[in-house]
Write a protein that holds these residues in place. Structure first.
Motif, PDB file in Angstrom:
ATOM      1  N   MET A   7       0.868  -1.017   0.009  1.00 35.58           N
ATOM      2  CA  MET A   7       0.096   0.067   0.117  1.00 35.58           C
ATOM      3  C   MET A   7       0.896   1.329  -0.022  1.00 35.58           C
ATOM      4  SD  MET A   7      -2.587  -1.956   0.385  1.00 35.58           S
ATOM      5  CE  MET A   7      -4.015  -0.723   0.104  1.00 35.58           C
ATOM      6  N   ILE A   8       0.504   2.165  -0.579  1.00 33.69           N
ATOM      7  CA  ILE A   8       1.181   3.263  -0.865  1.00 33.69           C
ATOM      8  C   ILE A   8       0.582   4.779  -0.425  1.00 33.69           C
ATOM      9  CG2 ILE A   8       2.785   4.868  -2.386  1.00 33.69           C
ATOM     10  CD1 ILE A   8       1.793   1.480  -3.631  1.00 33.69           C
ATOM     11  N   TYR A   9       1.059   5.559   0.567  1.00 35.99           N
ATOM     12  CA  TYR A   9       0.355   6.869   0.739  1.00 35.99           C
ATOM     13  C   TYR A   9       1.315   7.939   0.029  1.00 35.99           C
ATOM     14  CZ  TYR A   9      -1.707   4.665   5.152  1.00 35.99           C
ATOM     15  OH  TYR A   9      -2.329   3.805   5.921  1.00 35.99           O
ATOM     16  N   VAL A  10       0.563   8.410  -1.031  1.00 35.72           N
ATOM     17  CA  VAL A  10       1.010   9.425  -1.801  1.00 35.72           C
ATOM     18  C   VAL A  10       0.426  10.687  -1.106  1.00 35.72           C
ATOM     19  CG1 VAL A  10       1.241  10.280  -4.276  1.00 35.72           C
ATOM     20  CG2 VAL A  10       0.916   7.764  -3.918  1.00 35.72           C
ATOM     21  N   THR A  11       1.732  11.493  -0.964  1.00 34.84           N
ATOM     22  CA  THR A  11       1.394  13.098  -0.543  1.00 34.84           C
ATOM     23  C   THR A  11       1.839  14.031  -1.445  1.00 34.84           C
ATOM     24  OG1 THR A  11       3.192  12.851   1.016  1.00 34.84           O
ATOM     25  CG2 THR A  11       1.174  12.063   1.758  1.00 34.84           C
ATOM     26  N   SER A  12       1.459  15.374  -1.104  1.00 33.66           N
ATOM     27  CA  SER A  12       1.844  16.298  -1.996  1.00 33.66           C
ATOM     28  C   SER A  12       1.391  17.581  -1.401  1.00 33.66           C
ATOM     29  CB  SER A  12       1.431  16.361  -3.446  1.00 33.66           C
ATOM     30  OG  SER A  12       0.218  16.929  -3.651  1.00 33.66           O
ATOM     31  N   PRO A  13       1.884  18.979  -1.578  1.00 34.47           N
ATOM     32  CA  PRO A  13       1.265  19.806  -1.012  1.00 34.47           C
ATOM     33  C   PRO A  13      -0.250  20.107  -1.017  1.00 34.47           C
ATOM     34  CG  PRO A  13       3.364  20.722  -1.970  1.00 34.47           C
ATOM     35  CD  PRO A  13       2.897  18.990  -2.481  1.00 34.47           C
ATOM     36  N   GLN A  14      -0.839  19.306  -2.227  1.00 29.54           N
ATOM     37  CA  GLN A  14      -2.190  19.124  -2.359  1.00 29.54           C
ATOM     38  C   GLN A  14      -3.037  18.170  -1.355  1.00 29.54           C
ATOM     39  OE1 GLN A  14      -0.796  18.596  -6.235  1.00 29.54           O
ATOM     40  NE2 GLN A  14      -2.730  19.065  -6.889  1.00 29.54           N
ATOM     41  N   GLY A  15      -2.271  17.409  -0.652  1.00 22.83           N
ATOM     42  CA  GLY A  15      -2.887  16.494   0.145  1.00 22.83           C
ATOM     43  C   GLY A  15      -2.225  15.115  -0.030  1.00 22.83           C
ATOM     44  N   VAL A  16      -3.370  14.036   0.434  1.00 25.79           N
ATOM     45  CA  VAL A  16      -3.246  12.646   0.313  1.00 25.79           C
ATOM     46  C   VAL A  16      -4.064  12.056  -0.908  1.00 25.79           C
ATOM     47  CG1 VAL A  16      -3.644  10.417   1.425  1.00 25.79           C
ATOM     48  CG2 VAL A  16      -2.955  12.385   2.874  1.00 25.79           C
ATOM     49  N   LEU A  17      -3.028  11.448  -1.837  1.00 25.45           N
ATOM     50  CA  LEU A  17      -3.708  10.876  -3.114  1.00 25.45           C
ATOM     51  C   LEU A  17      -4.791   9.694  -2.692  1.00 25.45           C
ATOM     52  CD1 LEU A  17      -3.914  11.066  -6.240  1.00 25.45           C
ATOM     53  CD2 LEU A  17      -1.978   9.363  -6.162  1.00 25.45           C
ATOM     54  N   VAL A  18      -5.808   9.764  -3.038  1.00 30.26           N
ATOM     55  CA  VAL A  18      -7.024   8.620  -3.096  1.00 30.26           C
ATOM     56  C   VAL A  18      -7.555   8.349  -4.381  1.00 30.26           C
ATOM     57  CG1 VAL A  18      -7.362   9.105  -0.629  1.00 30.26           C
ATOM     58  CG2 VAL A  18      -9.101  10.214  -2.357  1.00 30.26           C
ATOM     59  N   PHE A  19      -8.138   7.245  -4.304  1.00 28.86           N
ATOM     60  CA  PHE A  19      -9.142   6.942  -5.590  1.00 28.86           C
ATOM     61  C   PHE A  19     -10.285   6.309  -5.378  1.00 28.86           C
ATOM     62  CE2 PHE A  19      -6.401   3.092  -5.538  1.00 28.86           C
ATOM     63  CZ  PHE A  19      -7.249   2.125  -5.822  1.00 28.86           C
ATOM     64  N   GLU A  20     -11.217   6.314  -6.101  1.00 30.26           N
ATOM     65  CA  GLU A  20     -12.571   5.656  -6.292  1.00 30.26           C
ATOM     66  C   GLU A  20     -12.617   4.853  -7.544  1.00 30.26           C
ATOM     67  OE1 GLU A  20     -15.325   8.604  -5.596  1.00 30.26           O
ATOM     68  OE2 GLU A  20     -15.163   9.365  -7.677  1.00 30.26           O
ATOM     69  N   GLU A  21     -13.468   3.806  -7.563  1.00 36.00           N
ATOM     70  CA  GLU A  21     -13.740   3.044  -8.867  1.00 36.00           C
ATOM     71  C   GLU A  21     -15.032   3.292  -9.023  1.00 36.00           C
ATOM     72  OE1 GLU A  21     -12.554  -1.377  -8.858  1.00 36.00           O
ATOM     73  OE2 GLU A  21     -11.110  -0.736  -7.134  1.00 36.00           O
ATOM     74  N   PRO A  22     -15.126   4.163 -10.236  1.00 38.86           N
ATOM     75  CA  PRO A  22     -16.515   4.470 -10.768  1.00 38.86           C
ATOM     76  C   PRO A  22     -17.574   3.444 -11.161  1.00 38.86           C
ATOM     77  CG  PRO A  22     -14.816   6.049 -11.588  1.00 38.86           C
ATOM     78  CD  PRO A  22     -14.209   4.778 -11.022  1.00 38.86           C
ATOM     79  N   GLU A  23     -17.018   2.518 -11.349  1.00 36.56           N
ATOM     80  CA  GLU A  23     -17.664   1.387 -11.735  1.00 36.56           C
ATOM     81  C   GLU A  23     -18.085   0.379 -10.769  1.00 36.56           C
ATOM     82  OE1 GLU A  23     -15.332  -0.488 -15.047  1.00 36.56           O
ATOM     83  OE2 GLU A  23     -15.754   1.211 -16.178  1.00 36.56           O
ATOM     84  N   SER A  24     -17.243   0.575  -9.394  1.00 33.46           N
ATOM     85  CA  SER A  24     -17.412  -0.348  -8.301  1.00 33.46           C
ATOM     86  C   SER A  24     -17.609   0.749  -6.874  1.00 33.46           C
ATOM     87  CB  SER A  24     -16.656  -1.173  -7.964  1.00 33.46           C
ATOM     88  OG  SER A  24     -16.337  -2.140  -9.200  1.00 33.46           O
ATOM     89  N   PRO A  25     -18.673   1.551  -7.119  1.00 29.82           N
ATOM     90  CA  PRO A  25     -18.831   2.616  -5.979  1.00 29.82           C
ATOM     91  C   PRO A  25     -18.827   1.947  -4.485  1.00 29.82           C
ATOM     92  CG  PRO A  25     -20.703   2.822  -7.120  1.00 29.82           C
ATOM     93  CD  PRO A  25     -19.956   1.814  -7.805  1.00 29.82           C
ATOM     94  N   HIS A  26     -19.298   0.878  -4.389  1.00 32.50           N
ATOM     95  CA  HIS A  26     -19.437   0.191  -3.150  1.00 32.50           C
ATOM     96  C   HIS A  26     -18.117  -0.091  -2.463  1.00 32.50           C
ATOM     97  CE1 HIS A  26     -18.848  -2.947  -6.010  1.00 32.50           C
ATOM     98  NE2 HIS A  26     -18.423  -3.839  -4.886  1.00 32.50           N
ATOM     99  N   ILE A  27     -17.017   0.088  -3.033  1.00 29.19           N
ATOM    100  CA  ILE A  27     -15.608  -0.255  -2.836  1.00 29.19           C
ATOM    101  C   ILE A  27     -15.197   0.820  -1.744  1.00 29.19           C
ATOM    102  CG2 ILE A  27     -13.250  -0.861  -3.258  1.00 29.19           C
ATOM    103  CD1 ILE A  27     -14.306  -2.457  -5.946  1.00 29.19           C
ATOM    104  N   GLY A  28     -15.553   2.150  -1.901  1.00 30.74           N
ATOM    105  CA  GLY A  28     -15.071   3.147  -1.250  1.00 30.74           C
ATOM    106  C   GLY A  28     -13.918   3.507  -1.556  1.00 30.74           C
TER     107      GLY A  28
END
Length: 144
Positions: A7-28
């Protein structure tokens, strides 16, 4: 059974990078990461997963934060998931959000669309799904 994940925490001055899977919104909401292949070094797996899921490369390296074991049950059978957590910080300006396809899903399924964006540290800590915020507090305070 033991399943290994990087698992990778990616950070920048913009915050923490996260993602969602639009085709599987239940995953979170998730952070980049995935299954460590048999015999693969966890650090190399983290770099591979970072690129596969975001298109980014950790040119300055990934910093190991620790591991966490979870006991889960799937189809009535318990197994342990061991997550190896890493951190990488990007100083340069990155897009506010972007879409990226993971082309090599571990289960052999077709490409998976990820919608990536930045969240403030506290929001990410509260909103990440599946225990993915467990070691977020180990990200250096200077990048939060």
């Amino acid at each position: 059974m033991l399943v290994l994940k990087a698992m990778i925490y990616v950070t920048s001055p913009q915050g923490v990078l996260v993602f969602e899977e639009p085709e599987s919104p239940h995953i979170g909401l998730q952070v980049p990461g995935g299954t460590i292949e048999t015999g693969e070094d966890p650090l190399l797996a983290a770099g591979r997963e970072l690129f596969e899921e975001t298109g980014l490369t950790a040119d300055d390296g990934l910093r190991f934060l620790g591991t966490i074991d979870f006991t889960l049950t799937e189809e009535g059978r318990p197994y342990t998931m061991r997550r190896y957590y890493y951190h990488v910080h990007f100083e340069g300006e990155l897009p506010e959000s972007w879409e990226h396809y993971e082309m090599h899903a571990f289960d052999g399924s077709g490409p998976i669309l990820f919608r990536l964006f930045w969240l403030p540290y506290e929001d990410a800590r509260q909103r990440l799904a599946h225990g993915m915020a467990e070691l977020l507090h180990h990200v250096p305070a200077t990048v939060k």
